[in-house]
Enzyme design. Structure first.
Site, mmCIF file in Angstrom:
data_model
loop_
_atom_site.group_PDB
_atom_site.id
_atom_site.type_symbol
_atom_site.label_atom_id
_atom_site.label_comp_id
_atom_site.label_asym_id
_atom_site.label_seq_id
_atom_site.Cartn_x
_atom_site.Cartn_y
_atom_site.Cartn_z
ATOM 1 N N THR A 14 -3.646 -7.632 -10.312
ATOM 2 C CA THR A 14 -2.622 -7.455 -9.277
ATOM 3 C C THR A 14 -3.081 -8.084 -7.968
ATOM 4 O O THR A 14 -2.302 -8.786 -7.312
ATOM 5 C CB THR A 14 -2.313 -5.950 -9.078
ATOM 6 O OG1 THR A 14 -2.081 -5.376 -10.360
ATOM 7 C CG2 THR A 14 -1.088 -5.738 -8.211
ATOM 8 N N GLN A 18 -1.206 -11.094 -5.926
ATOM 9 C CA GLN A 18 -0.717 -10.869 -4.555
ATOM 10 C C GLN A 18 -1.351 -11.872 -3.594
ATOM 11 O O GLN A 18 -0.708 -12.335 -2.663
ATOM 12 C CB GLN A 18 -1.050 -9.451 -4.098
ATOM 13 C CG GLN A 18 -0.450 -8.380 -4.988
ATOM 14 C CD GLN A 18 0.896 -7.898 -4.467
ATOM 15 O OE1 GLN A 18 1.094 -7.784 -3.275
ATOM 16 N NE2 GLN A 18 1.807 -7.633 -5.367
ATOM 17 N N CYS A 42 -2.096 2.763 -19.134
ATOM 18 C CA CYS A 42 -1.333 4.018 -19.125
ATOM 19 C C CYS A 42 -0.457 4.154 -20.372
ATOM 20 O O CYS A 42 -0.094 5.263 -20.759
ATOM 21 C CB CYS A 42 -0.460 4.094 -17.868
ATOM 22 S SG CYS A 42 -1.374 3.695 -16.376
ATOM 23 N N GLY A 277 -9.248 0.114 -6.619
ATOM 24 C CA GLY A 277 -9.090 0.704 -7.950
ATOM 25 C C GLY A 277 -9.952 1.930 -8.185
ATOM 26 O O GLY A 277 -10.423 2.588 -7.255
ATOM 27 N N LYS A 427 19.517 27.071 -3.319
ATOM 28 C CA LYS A 427 18.195 27.140 -2.673
ATOM 29 C C LYS A 427 17.205 26.680 -3.733
ATOM 30 O O LYS A 427 16.848 27.436 -4.637
ATOM 31 C CB LYS A 427 17.866 28.573 -2.231
ATOM 32 C CG LYS A 427 18.433 28.917 -0.864
ATOM 33 C CD LYS A 427 17.639 30.004 -0.152
ATOM 34 C CE LYS A 427 17.808 31.356 -0.776
ATOM 35 N NZ LYS A 427 19.066 32.056 -0.585
HETATM 36 P P1 FAD Z 1 -9.299 -1.123 -14.853
HETATM 37 O O1 FAD Z 1 -7.834 -1.242 -15.061
HETATM 38 O O2 FAD Z 1 -10.065 -0.240 -15.765
HETATM 39 O O3 FAD Z 1 -9.897 -2.586 -14.911
HETATM 40 C C1 FAD Z 1 -11.238 -2.857 -14.666
HETATM 41 C C2 FAD Z 1 -11.632 -4.089 -15.460
HETATM 42 O O4 FAD Z 1 -12.832 -4.613 -14.922
HETATM 43 C C3 FAD Z 1 -11.936 -3.758 -16.909
HETATM 44 O O5 FAD Z 1 -11.131 -4.540 -17.771
HETATM 45 C C4 FAD Z 1 -13.413 -4.116 -17.075
HETATM 46 O O6 FAD Z 1 -13.724 -4.679 -18.332
HETATM 47 C C5 FAD Z 1 -13.627 -5.113 -15.964
HETATM 48 N N1 FAD Z 1 -15.014 -5.168 -15.513
HETATM 49 C C6 FAD Z 1 -15.825 -4.123 -15.188
HETATM 50 N N2 FAD Z 1 -17.029 -4.550 -14.772
HETATM 51 C C7 FAD Z 1 -16.995 -5.893 -14.846
HETATM 52 C C8 FAD Z 1 -17.947 -6.910 -14.564
HETATM 53 N N3 FAD Z 1 -19.161 -6.595 -14.116
HETATM 54 N N4 FAD Z 1 -17.587 -8.203 -14.768
HETATM 55 C C9 FAD Z 1 -16.348 -8.520 -15.212
HETATM 56 N N5 FAD Z 1 -15.409 -7.591 -15.506
HETATM 57 C C10 FAD Z 1 -15.716 -6.294 -15.315
HETATM 58 N N6 FAD Z 1 -3.030 6.013 -14.160
HETATM 59 C C11 FAD Z 1 -1.862 6.514 -13.692
HETATM 60 O O7 FAD Z 1 -1.610 6.432 -12.485
HETATM 61 N N7 FAD Z 1 -0.958 7.087 -14.538
HETATM 62 C C12 FAD Z 1 -1.172 7.184 -15.878
HETATM 63 O O8 FAD Z 1 -0.317 7.687 -16.634
HETATM 64 C C13 FAD Z 1 -2.392 6.676 -16.394
HETATM 65 N N8 FAD Z 1 -2.668 6.737 -17.714
HETATM 66 C C14 FAD Z 1 -3.847 6.220 -18.178
HETATM 67 C C15 FAD Z 1 -4.120 6.299 -19.554
HETATM 68 C C16 FAD Z 1 -5.297 5.793 -20.047
HETATM 69 C C17 FAD Z 1 -5.576 5.898 -21.528
HETATM 70 C C18 FAD Z 1 -6.230 5.176 -19.172
HETATM 71 C C19 FAD Z 1 -7.515 4.606 -19.713
HETATM 72 C C20 FAD Z 1 -5.980 5.094 -17.821
HETATM 73 C C21 FAD Z 1 -4.785 5.614 -17.308
HETATM 74 N N9 FAD Z 1 -4.494 5.569 -15.945
HETATM 75 C C22 FAD Z 1 -3.307 6.088 -15.475
HETATM 76 C C23 FAD Z 1 -5.464 5.031 -14.983
HETATM 77 C C24 FAD Z 1 -5.151 3.596 -14.611
HETATM 78 O O9 FAD Z 1 -5.072 2.836 -15.768
HETATM 79 C C25 FAD Z 1 -6.244 3.114 -13.672
HETATM 80 O O10 FAD Z 1 -6.155 3.848 -12.482
HETATM 81 C C26 FAD Z 1 -6.185 1.629 -13.368
HETATM 82 O O11 FAD Z 1 -6.225 0.885 -14.537
HETATM 83 C C27 FAD Z 1 -7.339 1.248 -12.447
HETATM 84 O O12 FAD Z 1 -7.417 -0.122 -12.275
HETATM 85 P P2 FAD Z 1 -8.828 -0.826 -12.043
HETATM 86 O O13 FAD Z 1 -8.535 -2.255 -11.829
HETATM 87 O O14 FAD Z 1 -9.596 -0.077 -11.034
HETATM 88 O O15 FAD Z 1 -9.627 -0.618 -13.397
#
Ligand code: FAD
Length: 438
Positions: A14, A18, A42, A277, A427
């Site tokens: 994302t 952006q 999710c 994130g 209410k």
């Molecule tokens: P992620 O989406 O986890 O992405 C991080 C990425 O970075 C990963 O692909 C990883 O491989 C990569 N990475 C890590 N370290 C390195 C490195 N050193 N070099 C290269 N790549 C790297 N949130 C909600 O709000 N509502 C929901 O209903 C919900 N349901 C969920 C259900 C499940 C099963 C899961 C697992 C999560 C859910 N979430 C939900 C949480 C939501 O998916 C996360 O908040 C969101 O994905 C966070 O985004 P992120 O980019 O921080 O991490």
């Protein structure tokens, strides 16, 4: 300007998109250590429950589509193994070729997310899986199909466990929930536990509480209590920890749990490094207290703000409220604000109330439960939690908006909730909380 992004799922993909809108000429390179980018974490439990039938709907973009449509280079199976903030470079390991290179950046954006905590006693088990990635999901799906899985054990009692329980049950499996205590779903107020236990009973979900796995051999799980049972599948959802080991020598400030410390511009302790994130420490909008929230809204809001900030449109983040909701069979459970433990520590006043979310005389109307914590002096709303069958999503969003608008608990009386018998009461329960608060 060369911008390197680490991670290509919710936050990483994302923020890269952006930035492209804001900075058409920037060179944007994304490194993702995994197989997939831009998949809908999710949606994974709903795919495993066969509610989402078309797997392709879980994948929102590919490296090719990012290259073609956005001029963004996404390198899958490329792990960033180290960051040198003094030299403004990263070390990248290509898992396909085993080659390691050093790449320079002008700006570095970290969205590495979190990984599943794995229990040592389950190591080596070939029927045990975490649910974090699409790759994990494909493995679970294949296991269910290949071994004609009938009986599943779900370990943990957070929202991912509950979603997996619902979905595996809906798929026709016999499901058991294992948790080390009786305190299920910490995002939910403790007073609603009996309602959740009733749900589990109604749906014939077996529970093994105050217990843990001692050993697993083949399909046989032996619990610390001495009880033992055979399962075809074990889902391990016992918590998460940030993917920040690669930052060990980066000099970036991490908190005591390894989350990346950021300011209101998502800037880390290094001027040219931003983070967003699940892996960051951020702050609550209404109390200013530090927190970590592993939910998608924060990653998306941060992506937008970081891109704007890189383009010089400086706008600070207001903080978050951790607004969350889950469906559990025919119920919904939601909360917003600081945790219940934090509210208690704060010495907050408490009010709770039960009411039908629709006119009581309407068929299929079921009571909704609400619990709210607020500041005794300022009357500021600190936290609300809901449990019910209908209209939970609307009420939690109304309270989130009320908190953002700095309304007090007493102001809830003045919110004019749309009323017709199928939707609410003259209410509404939100108004009633305002009337009931002492
Ligand atoms: P992620 O989406 O986890 O992405 C991080 C990425 O970075 C990963 O692909 C990883 O491989 C990569 N990475 C890590 N370290 C390195 C490195 N050193 N070099 C290269 N790549 C790297 N949130 C909600 O709000 N509502 C929901 O209903 C919900 N349901 C969920 C259900 C499940 C099963 C899961 C697992 C999560 C859910 N979430 C939900 C949480 C939501 O998916 C996360 O908040 C969101 O994905 C966070 O985004 P992120 O980019 O921080 O991490």
């Amino acid at each position: 300007m060369k911008i390197i992004v680490v991670g290509a799922v919710a936050g990483g993909a994302t923020v890269a998109s952006q930035i492209r809108r804001e900075l058409p000429d920037a060179e944007i390179v994304v490194y993702e250590k995994g197989r997939d980018m831009s998949f809908a974490n999710c949606g994974l439990p709903y795919y495993l429950g066969n509610e989402i039938e078309d797997r392709s709907k879980l994948v929102q973009a590919s490296a090719d589509s990012f290259k073609e449509r956005k001029e963004i280079a996404v390198h899958l199976y490329h792990e960033v193994t180290a960051v040198d903030t003094a030299n403004k470079s990263v070390i990248v390991h290509n898992h396909l070729t085993n080659a390691t290179t050093e790449e320079n950046y002008d700006k570095l954006i970290l969205s590495p997310g979190c990984k599943a905590v794995r229990l040592p006693q389950l190591k080596g088990s070939d029927i045990t899986f975490p649910v974090r990635t699409l790759e994990d999901t494909d493995i679970i799906e294949q296991h269910i199909e290949q071994y004609d899985v009938r009986k599943a054990l779900v370990i943990g009692a957070g929202y991912i466990s509950l979603e997996m329980i619902e979905n595996l049950k809906n798929r026709g499996l016999d499901v058991t929930l294992l948790h080390r205590s009786e305190r299920l779903l910490k995002t939910m107020d403790a007073q609603f536990l009996p309602h959740l236990m009733n749900c589990l009973k109604e749906e014939s979900i077996k529970t093994q509480l105050n217990d843990e796995v001692a050993t697993i051999e083949g399909r046989t799980v032996t619990f610390k209590s001495g009880f033992s049972e055979d399962y075809d599948l074990v889902i391990e959802a016992v918590g998460i920890t940030p993917n920040t080991d690669f930052l060990e020598n980066s000099h970036l400030v991490l908190n005591d749990k390894g989350y990346i410390v950021t300011d209101e511009y998502f800037q880390t302790s290094s001027q040219d490094v931003y983070a967003l994130g699940d892996a960051i420490e951020t702050f609550y909008m209404h109390t200013g207290a530090k927190t970590t929230v592993a939910l998608a809204w924060g990653a998306h809001r941060a992506a937008n703000l970081i891109a704007g900030n890189l383009a010089g449109k400086m706008k600070a983040f207001n903080g978050l409220l951790g607004t969350n909701i889950i469906r559990f069979f025919d119920h919904a459970i939601a909360s917003v604000g600081i945790s219940e433990a934090e509210a208690k520590e704060y010495g907050a006043a408490h009010v709770s109330f039960d009411q039908y979310p629709q006119a009581r005389y309407m068929p299929r109307s079921h009571p909704m439960h609400i619990s709210v914590y607020y500041d005794k002096e300022t009357r500021q709303i600190l936290r609300a939690c809901f449990f019910g069958k209908q209209g939970v999503d609307k009420r939690v969003d109304v309270i989130a908006t009320a908190i953002i608008a700095k309304m007090t608990i007493d102001d809830l009386k003045d919110i004019e909730i749309a009323y017709a018998p199928p939707f609410s009461a003259p209410k509404d329960i939100v108004n009633m909380i305002g009337y009931r608060a002492k």
